[in-house]
Design a protein around this motif. Structure first.
Motif, PDB file in Angstrom:
ATOM      1  N   LEU A 233      36.520  57.854  99.786  1.00  0.00           N
ATOM      2  CA  LEU A 233      35.927  56.513 100.350  1.00  0.00           C
ATOM      3  C   LEU A 233      36.278  56.553 101.926  1.00  0.00           C
ATOM      4  CD1 LEU A 233      34.409  53.991  99.975  1.00  0.00           C
ATOM      5  CD2 LEU A 233      36.464  52.953  99.447  1.00  0.00           C
TER       6      LEU A 233
ATOM      7  N   ARG B  24      40.428  49.867  94.669  1.00  0.00           N
ATOM      8  CA  ARG B  24      39.449  50.245  95.609  1.00  0.00           C
ATOM      9  C   ARG B  24      38.856  48.977  96.558  1.00  0.00           C
ATOM     10  NH1 ARG B  24      36.770  54.550  92.866  1.00  0.00           N
ATOM     11  NH2 ARG B  24      39.076  54.969  93.249  1.00  0.00           N
TER      12      ARG B  24
ATOM     13  N   GLN C  73      39.478  59.433  94.923  1.00  0.00           N
ATOM     14  CA  GLN C  73      38.369  58.666  95.165  1.00  0.00           C
ATOM     15  C   GLN C  73      38.554  57.810  96.457  1.00  0.00           C
ATOM     16  OE1 GLN C  73      37.402  57.273  91.419  1.00  0.00           O
ATOM     17  NE2 GLN C  73      36.902  59.164  90.559  1.00  0.00           N
ATOM     18  N   ASN C  74      39.589  57.238  96.360  1.00  0.00           N
ATOM     19  CA  ASN C  74      39.836  56.282  97.578  1.00  0.00           C
ATOM     20  C   ASN C  74      39.842  57.242  98.837  1.00  0.00           C
ATOM     21  OD1 ASN C  74      40.246  54.171  95.996  1.00  0.00           O
ATOM     22  ND2 ASN C  74      42.474  53.741  96.361  1.00  0.00           N
TER      23      ASN C  74
ATOM     24  N   TYR D  37      33.709  56.769 104.724  1.00  0.00           N
ATOM     25  CA  TYR D  37      33.551  55.314 105.565  1.00  0.00           C
ATOM     26  C   TYR D  37      33.551  55.553 107.014  1.00  0.00           C
ATOM     27  CZ  TYR D  37      32.948  50.421 105.990  1.00  0.00           C
ATOM     28  OH  TYR D  37      32.539  48.877 106.530  1.00  0.00           O
TER      29      TYR D  37
ATOM     30  N   GLN E 241      38.330  48.998 100.289  1.00  0.00           N
ATOM     31  CA  GLN E 241      36.813  48.812 100.984  1.00  0.00           C
ATOM     32  C   GLN E 241      37.041  47.544 102.095  1.00  0.00           C
ATOM     33  OE1 GLN E 241      33.796  50.275  99.907  1.00  0.00           O
ATOM     34  NE2 GLN E 241      32.833  49.176 101.396  1.00  0.00           N
TER      35      GLN E 241
END
Ligand SMILES: Cc1ncc(COP(=O)(O)O)c(C=O)c1O
Length: 389
Positions: free
Chosen positions: A300, A371, A296-297, A304, A375
């Motif tokens: 992301l 996370r 999932q990282n 992004y 982010q």
């Protein structure tokens, strides 16, 4: 069941990753060295607590349960049937590189690497008296490939005795395919070159490409291969200093063992032994959860960057938890890029040029953090990129 969102204060623990080495790094988010921020599996913690509660920490044997844990893991997770007596222990994989050079290469002989690659490859080769030969990887349509023509040419040099392979590859994130491994092994077989395969990242593989230990290709290939593994990356145990070096060829193994003994590295510390057994025996569920979190990282980071700073190019990640990012479109030289990252973006990444000149203009981001930290690092980079225009 597992929560990887929380952050420990690792600076308080003197973690190398979290402790600035010069003032420019002070307010930066540290996402550099390959070390996970996550707390270790509770099964490993419990095993260590139980053992450490007994106040006797003398020299400790690796017994059958140790070797069964190691070989069981290779069998279960990687479908490789490793015999107990093929396994030698070392205090880490970096020393294992030095032992390979010392046991195979005479002064003035050569060892080949595939940059951009983990900087300790070149260091261990040169500091242990061998000459370095490079077979740079090729970046083709955003994916790194081995330059087999160049590899075959350089392998013909009779002074070339050893090649270092990194599988999965740090920093470019490739998991070498069966075809890649076979082509490379065939060239080594033809030219009497021994393979040292550093597979320390082998438990972090995403997508359809499985990790294949090169030695598992065939009996012939196994006979010319030294495979370095460790549970340290897998379970975030790097300070315990552990390596399991798998060598089927008896003569090679004996020579390697002499190199280990020549510097007195004859036993592991008790923490390394306990943690290895516990991780390989009980750590699988925890690892699965970590891999899911990392996936999932990874998603992301890719989405992004594509949406908010498309001038930075991501290289698709097949293995490791290390993202290799291409900043060349920013038009900065290495020192400008490093300074921009630390003083403007305030993120502390590994500099691409440290992996060889081939890494110039790139940076490596360690995504094994919570996370919210990832982010925040992305937001900081985005702001600093927009401030450039
Ligand atoms: C490819 C590779 N090999 C070896 C190591 C370090 O091994 P050790 O800490 O066991 O000496 C690392 C750490 O980042 C690595 O990425």
């Amino acid at each position: 069941m597992y929560n990887f969102d929380g952050m420990m204060d690792r600076r308080r623990l003197n973690a190398i990753k979290a402790t600035p080495q010069h003032t420019l790094q002070l307010d930066c988010i540290p996402l550099w060295i390959a070390d996970m921020d996550f707390p270790a599996a509770k099964e490993i913690h419990n095993a260590l607590m139980q053992r450490m509660n007994i106040p006797n920490y003398g020299y400790t044997l690796c017994t059958d349960s140790y070797y069964e844990a190691v070989t069981g893991w290779m069998q279960r997770r990687h479908a490789w049937d490793v015999k107990h007596d093929w396994v030698l222990t070392t205090p880490g994989v970096i020393p294992a590189m030095a032992f390979a050079v010392r046991s195979i290469v005479k002064p003035g002989e050569k060892v080949m690497i595939q940059p951009p690659v983990y900087p300790q490859f070149a260091r261990m080769i040169q500091l242990n008296g061998a000459e370095l030969v490079t077979n740079p990887l090729k970046l083709v349509n955003g994916r790194y490939e081995i330059d087999f023509e160049d590899f075959a040419l350089k392998a013909q040099d009779p002074a070339l005795k050893l090649c270092f392979l990194c599988n999965p590859h740090n920093p470019v994130g490739r998991v070498w395919s069966r075809d890649d491994l076979k082509r490379l092994a065939d060239i080594c077989l033809e030219n009497d070159v021994i393979i040292f395969s550093d597979d320390i990242h082998h438990d972090f593989v995403y997508g359809p490409n499985p990790y294949i230990p090169i030695a598992s290709l065939s009996e012939e290939v196994s006979q010319i291969t030294i495979t370095a593994t460790a549970p340290s990356k897998t379970f975030s145990l790097a300070s315990f200093k552990m390596g399991n070096i798998i060598i089927q060829n008896e003569a090679l193994r004996k020579a390697y063992n002499v190199a280990i003994n020549s510097v007195g590295c004859t036993s592991l510390d008790v923490g390394a032994i306990e943690a290895t057994i516990a991780g390989y025996t009980y750590g699988e569920q925890w690892l699965q959860a970590v891999i899911q979190y990392l996936e999932q990282n990874n998603a992301l980071i890719d989405s992004y960057i594509a949406a908010k700073m498309p001038m930075v190019k991501t290289v698709a990640l097949e293995g490791t938890y290390l993202k290799w990012l291409d900043f060349r479109a920013l038009g900065m030289n290495n020192s400008e890029l490093e300074s921009w990252s630390l003083t403007q973006a305030k993120v502390w990444l590994s500099e691409g040029y440290t992996f060889g000149v081939e890494g110039s203009g790139f940076k490596r981001l360690n995504m094994a953090s919570s996370r919210s930290v990832i982010q925040e690092a992305l937001e900081r980079m985005e702001r600093a990129i927009h401030a450039l225009s």
